[in-house]
Motif scaffolding. Structure first.
Motif, PDB file in Angstrom:
ATOM      1  N   LEU A 152       0.989  -2.662   0.260  1.00 44.31           N
ATOM      2  CA  LEU A 152       0.323  -2.366  -1.012  1.00 44.31           C
ATOM      3  C   LEU A 152      -1.007  -1.639  -0.831  1.00 44.31           C
ATOM      4  O   LEU A 152      -1.732  -1.416  -1.787  1.00 44.31           O
ATOM      5  CB  LEU A 152       0.118  -3.653  -1.817  1.00 44.31           C
ATOM      6  CG  LEU A 152       1.406  -4.338  -2.300  1.00 44.31           C
ATOM      7  CD1 LEU A 152       1.091  -5.533  -3.161  1.00 44.31           C
ATOM      8  CD2 LEU A 152       2.284  -3.357  -3.076  1.00 44.31           C
ATOM      9  N   GLY A 153      -1.358  -1.299   0.401  1.00 42.27           N
ATOM     10  CA  GLY A 153      -2.537  -0.445   0.579  1.00 42.27           C
ATOM     11  C   GLY A 153      -3.755  -1.109   1.201  1.00 42.27           C
ATOM     12  O   GLY A 153      -4.848  -0.544   1.169  1.00 42.27           O
ATOM     13  N   LYS A 154      -3.596  -2.284   1.791  1.00 41.97           N
ATOM     14  CA  LYS A 154      -4.760  -2.970   2.365  1.00 41.97           C
ATOM     15  C   LYS A 154      -5.325  -2.196   3.558  1.00 41.97           C
ATOM     16  O   LYS A 154      -6.521  -1.926   3.625  1.00 41.97           O
ATOM     17  CB  LYS A 154      -4.379  -4.392   2.799  1.00 41.97           C
ATOM     18  CG  LYS A 154      -3.839  -5.235   1.664  1.00 41.97           C
ATOM     19  CD  LYS A 154      -3.498  -6.635   2.119  1.00 41.97           C
ATOM     20  CE  LYS A 154      -2.376  -6.681   3.143  1.00 41.97           C
ATOM     21  NZ  LYS A 154      -1.058  -6.277   2.614  1.00 41.97           N
ATOM     22  N   ILE A 285       1.488   7.895  -7.203  1.00 40.57           N
ATOM     23  CA  ILE A 285       1.475   7.816  -5.735  1.00 40.57           C
ATOM     24  C   ILE A 285       2.513   8.778  -5.157  1.00 40.57           C
ATOM     25  O   ILE A 285       2.246   9.516  -4.215  1.00 40.57           O
ATOM     26  CB  ILE A 285       1.736   6.367  -5.268  1.00 40.57           C
ATOM     27  CG1 ILE A 285       0.525   5.498  -5.596  1.00 40.57           C
ATOM     28  CG2 ILE A 285       2.035   6.322  -3.770  1.00 40.57           C
ATOM     29  CD1 ILE A 285       0.713   4.017  -5.330  1.00 40.57           C
TER      30      ILE A 285
HETATM   31  P1  ADP Z   1      -0.640  -2.877   3.775  1.00 37.60           P
HETATM   32  O1  ADP Z   1      -1.698  -2.801   4.817  1.00 37.60           O
HETATM   33  O2  ADP Z   1      -1.114  -3.509   2.509  1.00 37.60           O
HETATM   34  O3  ADP Z   1       0.634  -3.471   4.264  1.00 37.60           O
HETATM   35  P2  ADP Z   1      -0.791  -0.025   3.903  1.00 37.60           P
HETATM   36  O4  ADP Z   1      -2.238   0.125   3.643  1.00 37.60           O
HETATM   37  O5  ADP Z   1      -0.319   0.150   5.282  1.00 37.60           O
HETATM   38  O6  ADP Z   1      -0.258  -1.403   3.343  1.00 37.60           O
HETATM   39  O7  ADP Z   1      -0.017   0.969   2.928  1.00 37.60           O
HETATM   40  C1  ADP Z   1       1.322   1.350   3.128  1.00 37.60           C
HETATM   41  C2  ADP Z   1       1.506   2.782   2.716  1.00 37.60           C
HETATM   42  O8  ADP Z   1       1.333   2.916   1.334  1.00 37.60           O
HETATM   43  C3  ADP Z   1       0.494   3.704   3.366  1.00 37.60           C
HETATM   44  O9  ADP Z   1       1.111   4.902   3.728  1.00 37.60           O
HETATM   45  C4  ADP Z   1      -0.518   3.955   2.278  1.00 37.60           C
HETATM   46  O10 ADP Z   1      -1.090   5.237   2.379  1.00 37.60           O
HETATM   47  C5  ADP Z   1       0.324   3.861   1.032  1.00 37.60           C
HETATM   48  N1  ADP Z   1      -0.460   3.377  -0.112  1.00 37.60           N
HETATM   49  C6  ADP Z   1      -0.696   2.114  -0.458  1.00 37.60           C
HETATM   50  N2  ADP Z   1      -1.423   2.061  -1.591  1.00 37.60           N
HETATM   51  C7  ADP Z   1      -1.648   3.330  -1.964  1.00 37.60           C
HETATM   52  C8  ADP Z   1      -2.333   3.933  -3.057  1.00 37.60           C
HETATM   53  N3  ADP Z   1      -2.927   3.211  -4.008  1.00 37.60           N
HETATM   54  N4  ADP Z   1      -2.375   5.284  -3.110  1.00 37.60           N
HETATM   55  C9  ADP Z   1      -1.762   6.019  -2.168  1.00 37.60           C
HETATM   56  N5  ADP Z   1      -1.107   5.510  -1.113  1.00 37.60           N
HETATM   57  C10 ADP Z   1      -1.027   4.185  -1.007  1.00 37.60           C
END
Ligand code: ADP
Ligand code: MG
Length: 450
Positions: A152-154, A285
Protein backbone atom coordinates in the motif's frame (compact mmCIF):
# COMPACT_ATOMS: atom_id res chain seq x y z
CA UNK A 1 53.27 16.27 -14.47
CA UNK A 2 53.85 19.24 -12.21
CA UNK A 3 51.19 21.80 -11.60
CA UNK A 4 50.31 24.48 -14.09
CA UNK A 5 52.38 27.24 -12.40
CA UNK A 6 55.56 25.23 -12.52
CA UNK A 7 55.07 24.23 -16.13
CA UNK A 8 54.30 27.78 -17.11
CA UNK A 9 57.38 29.06 -15.27
CA UNK A 10 59.60 26.68 -17.26
CA UNK A 11 57.98 27.64 -20.54
CA UNK A 12 58.55 31.30 -19.68
CA UNK A 13 62.26 30.71 -19.03
CA UNK A 14 62.64 29.22 -22.48
CA UNK A 15 60.53 31.92 -24.14
CA UNK A 16 62.57 34.67 -22.59
CA UNK A 17 65.60 33.53 -24.55
CA UNK A 18 63.73 33.52 -27.86
CA UNK A 19 61.82 36.78 -27.98
CA UNK A 20 62.72 40.43 -27.40
CA UNK A 21 62.65 41.60 -23.83
CA UNK A 22 60.03 44.23 -24.74
CA UNK A 23 57.69 41.59 -26.16
CA UNK A 24 58.39 39.42 -23.18
CA UNK A 25 57.51 42.00 -20.58
CA UNK A 26 54.58 43.37 -22.59
CA UNK A 27 52.81 40.15 -23.59
CA UNK A 28 54.25 37.11 -21.89
CA UNK A 29 55.00 38.19 -18.36
CA UNK A 30 51.42 39.29 -17.55
CA UNK A 31 49.94 35.95 -18.61
CA UNK A 32 48.28 34.03 -15.82
CA UNK A 33 48.37 30.24 -16.09
CA UNK A 34 44.93 28.96 -15.16
CA UNK A 35 44.75 25.22 -15.49
CA UNK A 36 46.26 22.24 -17.17
CA UNK A 37 45.09 18.75 -17.99
CA UNK A 38 46.70 16.14 -20.21
CA UNK A 39 44.98 17.66 -23.21
CA UNK A 40 44.79 21.35 -22.52
CA UNK A 41 46.74 24.22 -21.06
CA UNK A 42 44.59 27.22 -20.27
CA UNK A 43 46.17 30.68 -20.00
CA UNK A 44 44.62 34.07 -19.28
CA UNK A 45 45.79 37.26 -20.98
CA UNK A 46 45.34 40.64 -19.35
CA UNK A 47 43.01 41.92 -22.09
CA UNK A 48 41.26 40.93 -25.29
CA UNK A 49 43.84 42.66 -27.46
CA UNK A 50 46.67 41.02 -25.53
CA UNK A 51 44.97 37.71 -26.11
CA UNK A 52 44.86 38.35 -29.85
CA UNK A 53 48.52 39.39 -29.91
CA UNK A 54 49.53 36.26 -28.08
CA UNK A 55 47.53 33.99 -30.36
CA UNK A 56 48.89 35.67 -33.47
CA UNK A 57 52.56 36.01 -32.52
CA UNK A 58 53.55 33.66 -29.74
CA UNK A 59 51.39 30.58 -29.84
CA UNK A 60 53.77 28.56 -31.98
CA UNK A 61 56.70 29.34 -29.77
CA UNK A 62 54.82 28.49 -26.59
CA UNK A 63 53.95 25.11 -28.13
CA UNK A 64 57.54 24.59 -29.15
CA UNK A 65 58.81 25.19 -25.63
CA UNK A 66 56.16 22.92 -24.19
CA UNK A 67 57.25 20.18 -26.59
CA UNK A 68 60.87 20.54 -25.51
CA UNK A 69 59.93 20.26 -21.88
CA UNK A 70 57.88 17.13 -22.36
CA UNK A 71 59.92 15.26 -24.93
CA UNK A 72 57.73 16.11 -27.85
CA UNK A 73 54.28 16.07 -26.38
CA UNK A 74 51.67 18.34 -27.86
CA UNK A 75 48.88 20.03 -26.06
CA UNK A 76 45.99 22.29 -26.89
CA UNK A 77 46.66 25.82 -25.72
CA UNK A 78 43.70 27.98 -24.93
CA UNK A 79 44.12 31.68 -24.23
CA UNK A 80 41.25 33.43 -22.52
CA UNK A 81 40.57 37.10 -21.97
CA UNK A 82 39.43 38.15 -18.49
CA UNK A 83 35.71 37.84 -19.33
CA UNK A 84 36.15 34.41 -20.72
CA UNK A 85 38.07 33.50 -17.62
CA UNK A 86 35.01 34.18 -15.47
CA UNK A 87 32.79 32.09 -17.72
CA UNK A 88 35.33 29.33 -17.67
CA UNK A 89 35.50 29.29 -13.88
CA UNK A 90 31.74 29.31 -13.46
CA UNK A 91 31.30 26.46 -15.87
CA UNK A 92 33.92 24.43 -14.12
CA UNK A 93 32.48 25.04 -10.73
CA UNK A 94 29.13 23.75 -11.94
CA UNK A 95 30.78 20.68 -13.38
CA UNK A 96 32.53 19.80 -10.17
CA UNK A 97 29.36 20.42 -8.21
CA UNK A 98 27.45 18.10 -10.47
CA UNK A 99 30.20 15.58 -10.15
CA UNK A 100 30.01 15.77 -6.37
CA UNK A 101 26.27 15.33 -6.54
CA UNK A 102 26.45 12.17 -8.59
CA UNK A 103 29.22 10.88 -6.42
CA UNK A 104 27.15 11.06 -3.27
CA UNK A 105 24.08 9.76 -4.97
CA UNK A 106 20.94 9.40 -2.95
CA UNK A 107 20.79 5.93 -1.45
CA UNK A 108 17.02 6.01 -1.89
CA UNK A 109 15.10 4.59 -4.79
CA UNK A 110 14.84 7.29 -7.36
CA UNK A 111 11.27 6.54 -8.40
CA UNK A 112 9.92 6.50 -4.84
CA UNK A 113 9.39 10.23 -4.45
CA UNK A 114 6.56 12.35 -3.12
CA UNK A 115 5.92 13.50 -6.66
CA UNK A 116 5.33 9.95 -7.81
CA UNK A 117 3.04 9.18 -4.89
CA UNK A 118 -0.63 9.49 -5.75
CA UNK A 119 -2.65 10.99 -2.93
CA UNK A 120 -6.23 9.92 -2.32
CA UNK A 121 -8.68 9.40 0.52
CA UNK A 122 -6.93 6.23 1.64
CA UNK A 123 -3.55 7.82 2.22
CA UNK A 124 -3.95 11.59 2.44
CA UNK A 125 -3.28 11.82 6.18
CA UNK A 126 -0.26 9.56 6.05
CA UNK A 127 1.04 11.51 3.10
CA UNK A 128 0.61 14.81 4.94
CA UNK A 129 2.38 13.46 8.01
CA UNK A 130 5.24 12.06 5.93
CA UNK A 131 5.68 15.37 4.15
CA UNK A 132 5.64 17.27 7.40
CA UNK A 133 8.42 15.19 8.93
CA UNK A 134 10.40 15.41 5.71
CA UNK A 135 10.10 19.18 5.72
CA UNK A 136 10.73 19.59 9.45
CA UNK A 137 12.72 16.58 10.54
CA UNK A 138 12.73 16.13 14.30
CA UNK A 139 10.43 19.04 14.94
CA UNK A 140 6.92 17.69 14.62
CA UNK A 141 5.72 14.14 14.98
CA UNK A 142 8.36 11.98 16.56
CA UNK A 143 8.32 9.09 16.07
CA UNK A 144 6.00 8.81 13.12
CA UNK A 145 4.59 5.31 12.95
CA UNK A 146 2.98 4.25 9.67
CA UNK A 147 1.14 1.00 9.28
CA UNK A 148 -0.93 -0.66 6.59
CA UNK A 149 -1.34 -3.80 4.51
CA UNK A 150 1.09 -5.19 2.00
CA UNK A 151 1.75 -3.16 -1.10
CA UNK A 152 0.00 0.00 0.00
CA UNK A 153 2.98 2.34 -0.26
CA UNK A 154 4.78 2.28 3.09
CA UNK A 155 8.22 1.66 1.70
CA UNK A 156 7.52 4.16 -1.06
CA UNK A 157 6.81 6.82 1.56
CA UNK A 158 9.95 6.04 3.56
CA UNK A 159 12.07 6.45 0.45
CA UNK A 160 10.18 9.61 -0.47
CA UNK A 161 11.09 11.08 2.91
CA UNK A 162 14.69 9.98 2.39
CA UNK A 163 14.87 11.44 -1.09
CA UNK A 164 13.31 14.70 0.03
CA UNK A 165 15.71 15.19 2.93
CA UNK A 166 18.70 14.18 0.85
CA UNK A 167 17.76 16.84 -1.67
CA UNK A 168 16.61 19.62 0.66
CA UNK A 169 18.93 19.12 3.63
CA UNK A 170 22.03 17.55 2.12
CA UNK A 171 23.98 17.95 5.35
CA UNK A 172 21.57 15.81 7.37
CA UNK A 173 22.46 12.18 7.80
CA UNK A 174 19.66 9.82 6.92
CA UNK A 175 19.79 6.08 7.46
CA UNK A 176 17.27 3.61 6.10
CA UNK A 177 17.07 -0.04 7.07
CA UNK A 178 14.56 -2.79 7.37
CA UNK A 179 14.46 -4.17 10.88
CA UNK A 180 16.00 -7.35 9.45
CA UNK A 181 19.02 -5.46 8.18
CA UNK A 182 19.28 -3.72 11.51
CA UNK A 183 19.19 -7.05 13.34
CA UNK A 184 21.71 -8.64 10.98
CA UNK A 185 24.08 -5.73 11.37
CA UNK A 186 23.78 -6.00 15.10
CA UNK A 187 24.32 -9.73 15.24
CA UNK A 188 27.28 -9.48 12.87
CA UNK A 189 28.89 -6.81 14.99
CA UNK A 190 28.59 -9.07 18.01
CA UNK A 191 30.20 -11.94 16.17
CA UNK A 192 33.04 -9.91 14.74
CA UNK A 193 36.54 -10.59 16.02
CA UNK A 194 37.00 -6.94 16.94
CA UNK A 195 33.70 -6.82 18.72
CA UNK A 196 34.10 -3.50 20.49
CA UNK A 197 34.97 -1.68 17.32
CA UNK A 198 32.21 -3.26 15.28
CA UNK A 199 29.69 -2.51 17.96
CA UNK A 200 30.79 1.10 17.95
CA UNK A 201 30.53 1.17 14.16
CA UNK A 202 27.06 -0.31 14.39
CA UNK A 203 25.93 2.26 16.93
CA UNK A 204 27.45 5.03 14.84
CA UNK A 205 25.66 3.87 11.75
CA UNK A 206 22.22 3.90 13.30
CA UNK A 207 22.62 6.15 16.30
CA UNK A 208 24.68 8.94 14.86
CA UNK A 209 22.10 10.15 12.37
CA UNK A 210 19.59 12.96 12.01
CA UNK A 211 16.88 10.80 10.54
CA UNK A 212 16.35 7.08 11.00
CA UNK A 213 13.90 5.23 8.76
CA UNK A 214 13.01 1.73 9.88
CA UNK A 215 10.97 -0.51 7.62
CA UNK A 216 8.94 -3.60 8.46
CA UNK A 217 9.29 -3.35 12.23
CA UNK A 218 6.78 -6.22 12.57
CA UNK A 219 9.72 -8.52 11.96
CA UNK A 220 11.55 -7.33 15.04
CA UNK A 221 13.08 -10.38 16.59
CA UNK A 222 11.95 -11.31 20.05
CA UNK A 223 15.55 -11.60 21.16
CA UNK A 224 15.97 -9.46 24.19
CA UNK A 225 19.40 -8.07 23.26
CA UNK A 226 18.31 -6.84 19.84
CA UNK A 227 15.28 -5.09 21.25
CA UNK A 228 17.42 -3.63 24.01
CA UNK A 229 19.87 -2.26 21.46
CA UNK A 230 17.09 -0.91 19.30
CA UNK A 231 15.42 0.64 22.31
CA UNK A 232 18.55 2.57 23.30
CA UNK A 233 19.29 3.84 19.82
CA UNK A 234 15.67 4.80 19.37
CA UNK A 235 15.48 6.57 22.71
CA UNK A 236 18.67 8.54 22.21
CA UNK A 237 17.51 9.72 18.83
CA UNK A 238 14.13 10.86 20.08
CA UNK A 239 15.64 12.62 23.08
CA UNK A 240 18.00 14.50 20.82
CA UNK A 241 15.18 15.55 18.53
CA UNK A 242 16.35 13.32 15.74
CA UNK A 243 13.55 12.14 13.54
CA UNK A 244 12.50 8.50 13.62
CA UNK A 245 9.99 7.04 11.18
CA UNK A 246 8.81 3.46 11.46
CA UNK A 247 6.73 1.33 9.14
CA UNK A 248 4.85 -1.81 9.91
CA UNK A 249 2.15 -3.95 8.38
CA UNK A 250 0.13 -3.72 11.59
CA UNK A 251 -0.35 -1.37 14.55
CA UNK A 252 2.09 -1.62 17.47
CA UNK A 253 -0.35 -3.48 19.69
CA UNK A 254 -0.50 -6.32 17.19
CA UNK A 255 3.23 -6.89 16.91
CA UNK A 256 3.52 -9.89 19.14
CA UNK A 257 7.27 -9.89 19.50
CA UNK A 258 7.44 -6.26 20.54
CA UNK A 259 8.42 -5.46 24.10
CA UNK A 260 6.00 -3.34 26.04
CA UNK A 261 8.34 -0.40 26.55
CA UNK A 262 9.00 -0.11 22.82
CA UNK A 263 5.33 -0.42 22.11
CA UNK A 264 4.52 2.44 24.40
CA UNK A 265 7.28 4.56 22.85
CA UNK A 266 5.87 3.98 19.39
CA UNK A 267 2.44 4.97 20.53
CA UNK A 268 3.75 8.18 22.06
CA UNK A 269 4.31 9.80 18.67
CA UNK A 270 1.95 9.95 15.75
CA UNK A 271 0.39 6.78 14.37
CA UNK A 272 -1.24 6.69 10.98
CA UNK A 273 -2.56 3.92 8.83
CA UNK A 274 -2.67 3.58 5.07
CA UNK A 275 -5.82 2.02 3.75
CA UNK A 276 -6.65 0.32 0.51
CA UNK A 277 -7.16 2.86 -2.25
CA UNK A 278 -10.62 3.60 -3.61
CA UNK A 279 -11.35 3.26 -7.30
CA UNK A 280 -10.43 6.86 -8.22
CA UNK A 281 -7.08 6.56 -6.51
CA UNK A 282 -6.44 3.22 -8.13
CA UNK A 283 -7.15 4.71 -11.51
CA UNK A 284 -4.91 7.69 -10.79
CA UNK A 285 -2.12 5.35 -9.71
CA UNK A 286 -2.47 3.32 -12.89
CA UNK A 287 -2.29 6.47 -14.99
CA UNK A 288 0.80 7.57 -13.14
CA UNK A 289 2.53 4.21 -13.45
CA UNK A 290 1.59 3.91 -17.09
CA UNK A 291 3.26 7.24 -17.73
CA UNK A 292 6.29 6.69 -15.48
CA UNK A 293 7.08 3.15 -16.50
CA UNK A 294 5.93 3.57 -20.10
CA UNK A 295 3.40 0.77 -19.86
CA UNK A 296 1.08 2.25 -22.42
CA UNK A 297 -2.52 1.16 -22.26
CA UNK A 298 -5.84 2.48 -23.46
CA UNK A 299 -7.87 4.38 -20.89
CA UNK A 300 -10.53 1.68 -20.95
CA UNK A 301 -7.86 -0.85 -19.98
CA UNK A 302 -6.82 1.22 -16.99
CA UNK A 303 -10.43 1.41 -15.88
CA UNK A 304 -10.85 -2.30 -16.34
CA UNK A 305 -7.83 -3.08 -14.17
CA UNK A 306 -8.72 -0.50 -11.52
CA UNK A 307 -12.16 -2.04 -11.15
CA UNK A 308 -10.79 -5.52 -10.69
CA UNK A 309 -7.72 -5.21 -8.54
CA UNK A 310 -8.70 -3.54 -5.32
CA UNK A 311 -6.46 -4.95 -2.65
CA UNK A 312 -2.94 -3.88 -3.18
CA UNK A 313 -1.07 -1.43 -5.30
CA UNK A 314 1.78 -3.76 -6.06
CA UNK A 315 -0.73 -6.12 -7.66
CA UNK A 316 -2.31 -3.23 -9.48
CA UNK A 317 1.03 -2.34 -11.00
CA UNK A 318 1.77 -5.99 -11.68
CA UNK A 319 -1.45 -6.35 -13.63
CA UNK A 320 -0.70 -3.31 -15.74
CA UNK A 321 2.76 -4.67 -16.47
CA UNK A 322 1.32 -8.03 -17.42
CA UNK A 323 -1.28 -6.56 -19.73
CA UNK A 324 1.32 -4.37 -21.39
CA UNK A 325 3.63 -7.32 -21.75
CA UNK A 326 0.88 -9.34 -23.47
CA UNK A 327 0.39 -6.45 -25.87
CA UNK A 328 4.07 -6.30 -26.79
CA UNK A 329 4.01 -10.02 -27.48
CA UNK A 330 1.58 -9.38 -30.28
CA UNK A 331 3.59 -6.44 -31.53
CA UNK A 332 1.42 -3.69 -30.10
CA UNK A 333 2.76 -0.53 -28.50
CA UNK A 334 -0.38 0.17 -26.50
CA UNK A 335 -2.33 -2.42 -24.53
CA UNK A 336 -5.96 -2.87 -25.55
CA UNK A 337 -9.00 -4.53 -24.01
CA UNK A 338 -8.09 -7.73 -25.79
CA UNK A 339 -5.01 -8.20 -23.62
CA UNK A 340 -6.79 -6.96 -20.52
CA UNK A 341 -9.51 -9.60 -20.87
CA UNK A 342 -6.98 -12.26 -21.69
CA UNK A 343 -4.93 -11.45 -18.64
CA UNK A 344 -7.90 -11.61 -16.30
CA UNK A 345 -9.25 -14.81 -17.77
CA UNK A 346 -6.01 -16.45 -16.71
CA UNK A 347 -6.34 -15.52 -13.08
CA UNK A 348 -9.12 -16.46 -10.76
CA UNK A 349 -7.45 -15.27 -7.62
CA UNK A 350 -8.33 -11.66 -8.11
CA UNK A 351 -11.88 -12.50 -9.04
CA UNK A 352 -12.49 -14.62 -5.98
CA UNK A 353 -10.95 -12.02 -3.75
CA UNK A 354 -13.34 -9.51 -5.14
CA UNK A 355 -16.46 -11.38 -4.22
CA UNK A 356 -15.32 -13.11 -1.08
CA UNK A 357 -16.63 -11.78 2.23
CA UNK A 358 -15.85 -12.83 5.81
CA UNK A 359 -19.38 -14.14 6.14
CA UNK A 360 -18.91 -16.39 3.13
CA UNK A 361 -15.72 -17.74 4.61
CA UNK A 362 -17.40 -18.45 7.93
CA UNK A 363 -20.33 -20.12 6.16
CA UNK A 364 -18.06 -22.31 4.10
CA UNK A 365 -16.10 -23.35 7.16
CA UNK A 366 -19.38 -24.14 8.94
CA UNK A 367 -20.49 -26.33 6.04
CA UNK A 368 -17.17 -28.07 5.95
CA UNK A 369 -17.16 -28.94 9.65
CA UNK A 370 -20.89 -29.23 9.93
CA UNK A 371 -21.29 -26.68 12.71
CA UNK A 372 -23.61 -23.71 13.01
CA UNK A 373 -22.75 -20.11 12.26
CA UNK A 374 -24.11 -19.09 15.63
CA UNK A 375 -21.81 -21.49 17.45
CA UNK A 376 -18.70 -20.64 15.55
CA UNK A 377 -18.98 -16.93 16.31
CA UNK A 378 -20.34 -17.64 19.80
CA UNK A 379 -18.76 -18.47 23.11
CA UNK A 380 -18.65 -22.28 23.07
CA UNK A 381 -15.27 -23.73 23.90
CA UNK A 382 -15.74 -27.36 22.96
CA UNK A 383 -13.20 -28.87 20.62
CA UNK A 384 -15.78 -29.38 17.84
CA UNK A 385 -16.35 -25.64 17.74
CA UNK A 386 -12.95 -24.28 18.66
CA UNK A 387 -11.20 -25.98 15.79
CA UNK A 388 -13.48 -24.73 13.00
CA UNK A 389 -13.35 -21.29 14.59
CA UNK A 390 -9.57 -21.24 14.31
CA UNK A 391 -9.72 -22.23 10.67
CA UNK A 392 -12.27 -19.54 9.93
CA UNK A 393 -10.16 -16.92 11.66
CA UNK A 394 -7.05 -18.04 9.86
CA UNK A 395 -8.75 -18.03 6.47
CA UNK A 396 -10.27 -14.60 6.94
CA UNK A 397 -6.87 -13.27 7.84
CA UNK A 398 -5.13 -15.12 5.06
CA UNK A 399 -7.58 -14.40 2.25
CA UNK A 400 -8.88 -10.97 3.16
CA UNK A 401 -6.10 -9.61 5.32
CA UNK A 402 -8.55 -7.95 7.69
CA UNK A 403 -7.11 -6.32 10.82
CA UNK A 404 -7.28 -8.57 13.87
CA UNK A 405 -9.63 -6.18 15.66
CA UNK A 406 -12.15 -6.42 12.87
CA UNK A 407 -11.91 -10.18 12.80
CA UNK A 408 -12.48 -10.13 16.56
CA UNK A 409 -15.71 -8.23 16.03
CA UNK A 410 -16.96 -10.85 13.58
CA UNK A 411 -16.45 -13.45 16.29
CA UNK A 412 -18.59 -11.94 18.99
CA UNK A 413 -16.22 -9.16 20.02
CA UNK A 414 -13.18 -11.30 20.79
CA UNK A 415 -10.05 -9.44 21.57
CA UNK A 416 -7.24 -9.24 19.05
CA UNK A 417 -4.85 -11.40 21.08
CA UNK A 418 -7.33 -14.28 20.94
CA UNK A 419 -7.61 -13.84 17.20
CA UNK A 420 -3.86 -13.66 16.88
CA UNK A 421 -3.51 -16.85 18.84
CA UNK A 422 -5.86 -18.75 16.52
CA UNK A 423 -4.17 -17.44 13.45
CA UNK A 424 -0.72 -18.36 14.72
CA UNK A 425 -1.82 -21.80 15.75
CA UNK A 426 -2.94 -22.68 12.24
CA UNK A 427 0.11 -21.02 10.72
CA UNK A 428 2.32 -23.20 12.88
CA UNK A 429 0.35 -26.35 12.17
CA UNK A 430 0.52 -25.73 8.46
CA UNK A 431 4.26 -26.15 8.71
CA UNK A 432 4.19 -29.50 10.40
CA UNK A 433 0.79 -31.07 10.00
CA UNK A 434 -0.29 -32.44 6.62
CA UNK A 435 -3.88 -32.77 7.71
CA UNK A 436 -4.16 -29.06 8.46
CA UNK A 437 -2.86 -28.24 5.03
CA UNK A 438 -5.37 -30.58 3.41
CA UNK A 439 -8.25 -28.99 5.29
CA UNK A 440 -7.17 -25.49 4.32
CA UNK A 441 -6.76 -26.52 0.69
CA UNK A 442 -10.14 -28.21 0.61
CA UNK A 443 -11.91 -25.22 2.08
CA UNK A 444 -10.14 -22.87 -0.28
CA UNK A 445 -11.25 -25.05 -3.18
CA UNK A 446 -14.84 -24.46 -2.15
CA UNK A 447 -14.41 -20.77 -2.87
CA UNK A 448 -13.23 -21.46 -6.37
CA UNK A 449 -16.34 -23.54 -7.10
CA UNK A 450 -18.73 -20.93 -5.80
P1 ADP B 1 4.51 -1.59 1.12
O1 ADP B 1 5.85 -1.19 1.60
O2 ADP B 1 3.40 -0.90 1.84
O3 ADP B 1 4.32 -3.07 1.06
P2 ADP B 1 5.39 -0.37 -1.31
O4 ADP B 1 5.74 0.96 -0.77
O5 ADP B 1 6.48 -1.29 -1.63
O6 ADP B 1 4.34 -1.10 -0.38
O7 ADP B 1 4.47 -0.14 -2.60
C1 ADP B 1 4.24 -1.14 -3.56
C2 ADP B 1 4.16 -0.52 -4.92
O8 ADP B 1 3.03 0.29 -5.02
C3 ADP B 1 5.35 0.37 -5.22
O9 ADP B 1 5.74 0.20 -6.55
C4 ADP B 1 4.82 1.76 -5.01
O10 ADP B 1 5.45 2.69 -5.86
C5 ADP B 1 3.37 1.62 -5.38
N1 ADP B 1 2.53 2.56 -4.64
C6 ADP B 1 1.99 2.39 -3.43
N2 ADP B 1 1.24 3.45 -3.09
C7 ADP B 1 1.31 4.31 -4.11
C8 ADP B 1 0.74 5.60 -4.37
N3 ADP B 1 -0.06 6.20 -3.49
N4 ADP B 1 1.05 6.20 -5.54
C9 ADP B 1 1.84 5.59 -6.43
N5 ADP B 1 2.41 4.39 -6.25
C10 ADP B 1 2.14 3.74 -5.12
MG1 MG C 1 7.45 -2.38 2.24
Amino acid sequence: MENVEEVWAKIKEKLELRITSVSYSLWINPIKPLSMTDEELVLVAQSTSAKNQILRNFLDRILECFGELTEGKTIKITVLDPNEEIEYLEKNMKNTKEKEKTEEKSPFLEKFTFDNFVVGKSNQFVYAAARTVAEHPGERYNPLFIYGGVGLGKTHLLHAIGNYIHESYPTLKVEYATIRQFTNDYVNSLMSSSKTKSLLDFRGKYGNVDVLLVDDIQFISNKKETQEEFFHIFNDLIMNNKQVIICSDRPPKEIETLEERLRSRFVSGLIHDIQSPDIETRLAILRKKSQLEKYYAEEEVLNYIAERVDTNIRELEGKLREVYFLATLSGKKVATMEEARESFSNSEVVDTKETLTPEMIINTVCDYFNVSYKDIVGKKKTKEIVEPRMYAIYLIYDLLGLPLDNIGELFGGRDHTTIMHSRNKITEELKSNKKTKTIIDEIKNQFKND
